[in-house]
Design a protein around this motif. Structure first.
Motif, PDB file in Angstrom:
ATOM      1  N   GLY A  27       0.788  -1.229   0.000  1.00 22.63           N
ATOM      2  CA  GLY A  27       0.000   0.000   0.000  1.00 22.63           C
ATOM      3  C   GLY A  27       0.815   1.271   0.000  1.00 22.63           C
ATOM      4  N   VAL A  28       2.143   1.128   0.056  1.00 21.94           N
ATOM      5  CA  VAL A  28       3.056   2.263   0.105  1.00 21.94           C
ATOM      6  C   VAL A  28       2.646   3.208   1.245  1.00 21.94           C
ATOM      7  CG1 VAL A  28       4.314   3.954  -1.302  1.00 21.94           C
ATOM      8  CG2 VAL A  28       3.192   2.042  -2.426  1.00 21.94           C
ATOM      9  N   TYR A  29       2.365   2.616   2.404  1.00 22.80           N
ATOM     10  CA  TYR A  29       1.963   3.406   3.566  1.00 22.80           C
ATOM     11  C   TYR A  29       3.201   3.955   4.270  1.00 22.80           C
ATOM     12  CZ  TYR A  29      -2.545   1.132   2.877  1.00 22.80           C
ATOM     13  OH  TYR A  29      -3.718   0.692   2.343  1.00 22.80           O
ATOM     14  N   PRO A  30       3.116   5.154   4.804  1.00 20.40           N
ATOM     15  CA  PRO A  30       4.289   5.764   5.434  1.00 20.40           C
ATOM     16  C   PRO A  30       4.668   5.116   6.778  1.00 20.40           C
ATOM     17  CG  PRO A  30       2.391   7.209   5.651  1.00 20.40           C
ATOM     18  CD  PRO A  30       1.970   6.064   4.782  1.00 20.40           C
ATOM     19  N   ARG A 101     -10.724   1.618  -1.577  1.00 22.58           N
ATOM     20  CA  ARG A 101     -10.348   0.646  -2.621  1.00 22.58           C
ATOM     21  C   ARG A 101      -8.845   0.380  -2.569  1.00 22.58           C
ATOM     22  NH1 ARG A 101      -8.731  -2.871  -5.007  1.00 22.58           N
ATOM     23  NH2 ARG A 101      -9.113  -3.519  -7.147  1.00 22.58           N
ATOM     24  N   TRP A 102      -8.064   1.414  -2.332  1.00 19.16           N
ATOM     25  CA  TRP A 102      -6.614   1.253  -2.220  1.00 19.16           C
ATOM     26  C   TRP A 102      -6.277   0.360  -1.033  1.00 19.16           C
ATOM     27  CZ3 TRP A 102      -2.669   2.769  -5.343  1.00 19.16           C
ATOM     28  CH2 TRP A 102      -1.379   2.654  -4.817  1.00 19.16           C
ATOM     29  N   ASP A 103      -6.880   0.638   0.126  1.00 23.88           N
ATOM     30  CA  ASP A 103      -6.632  -0.167   1.321  1.00 23.88           C
ATOM     31  C   ASP A 103      -7.026  -1.619   1.087  1.00 23.88           C
ATOM     32  OD1 ASP A 103      -5.792   2.139   2.588  1.00 23.88           O
ATOM     33  OD2 ASP A 103      -7.567   2.328   3.869  1.00 23.88           O
ATOM     34  N   LEU A 108      -5.766  -7.227   0.687  1.00 24.45           N
ATOM     35  CA  LEU A 108      -6.121  -8.499   0.045  1.00 24.45           C
ATOM     36  C   LEU A 108      -4.997  -9.035  -0.831  1.00 24.45           C
ATOM     37  CD1 LEU A 108      -9.920  -8.019  -0.697  1.00 24.45           C
ATOM     38  CD2 LEU A 108      -8.787  -9.050   1.291  1.00 24.45           C
ATOM     39  N   ALA A 109      -4.075  -8.182  -1.273  1.00 20.99           N
ATOM     40  CA  ALA A 109      -2.895  -8.668  -2.002  1.00 20.99           C
ATOM     41  C   ALA A 109      -2.029  -9.534  -1.096  1.00 20.99           C
ATOM     42  CB  ALA A 109      -2.086  -7.496  -2.544  1.00 20.99           C
ATOM     43  N   VAL A 110      -2.067  -9.283   0.192  1.00 19.40           N
ATOM     44  CA  VAL A 110      -1.302 -10.083   1.154  1.00 19.40           C
ATOM     45  C   VAL A 110      -2.115 -11.301   1.599  1.00 19.40           C
ATOM     46  CG1 VAL A 110      -0.201 -10.042   3.427  1.00 19.40           C
ATOM     47  CG2 VAL A 110       0.011  -8.070   1.903  1.00 19.40           C
TER      48      VAL A 110
END
Length: 148
Positions: A27-30, A101-103, A108-110
């Protein structure tokens, strides 16, 4: 004799910390806190939609902390489409549908590789249309019967 792989592992393939790091990467989360927030919201929302053996089997594939979030939810009586899932998640999390949707995609990719292809297919058969894309899968439509 050698051990046969089991379809439902007794111990998850990754720890919760590893899961958070994967979600943070996807998610490229900081921060890890932002990744944890996404995991909590998405798995809680999924827990409200998923029932039966698929719910139990998915919980067995997840780290304990993630499984508790999934199974702590009481399933809704109304099953939402994939888009309905995203809109409901956005409303509950207080974010835009785009962020929801991003979250969903990041979490779900993981979850998808943890579940494996067989369980994922069972989950998608149980849920209404639109969830395959959320799990990063192609959604093939069944042909509708021709009108007479």
């Amino acid at each position: 004799m050698y051990d046969q792989p089991r379809p439902n592992r007794a111990t998850p393939a990754m720890t919760f910390d590893q899961m958070l790091e994967r979600v943070r990467y996807e998610g490229v989360y900081p921060t890890r806190e932002r990744a944890a927030e996404a995991v909590h919201h998405v798995l809680a929302a999924l827990g409200r939609q998923l029932t039966g053996d698929e719910r139990v089997d998915l919980a067995q594939c997840l780290p304990v902390e993630a499984a508790l979030t999934l199974t702590a939810q009481i399933p809704d009586t109304e099953h939402l489409t994939g888009w309905g899932f995203v809109k409901d998640l956005a409303a509950r999390a207080g974010v835009t549908p785009a962020v929801a949707r991003w979250d969903t995609g990041a979490v779900l990719a993981v979850v998808t590789p943890l579940a494996g292809p067989d369980l994922l297919a069972r989950i998608l058969r149980r849920l209404p249309g639109g969830y395959a894309l959320l799990f990063g899968q192609a959604e093939l439509r069944r042909p509708e019967p021709a009108a007479a």
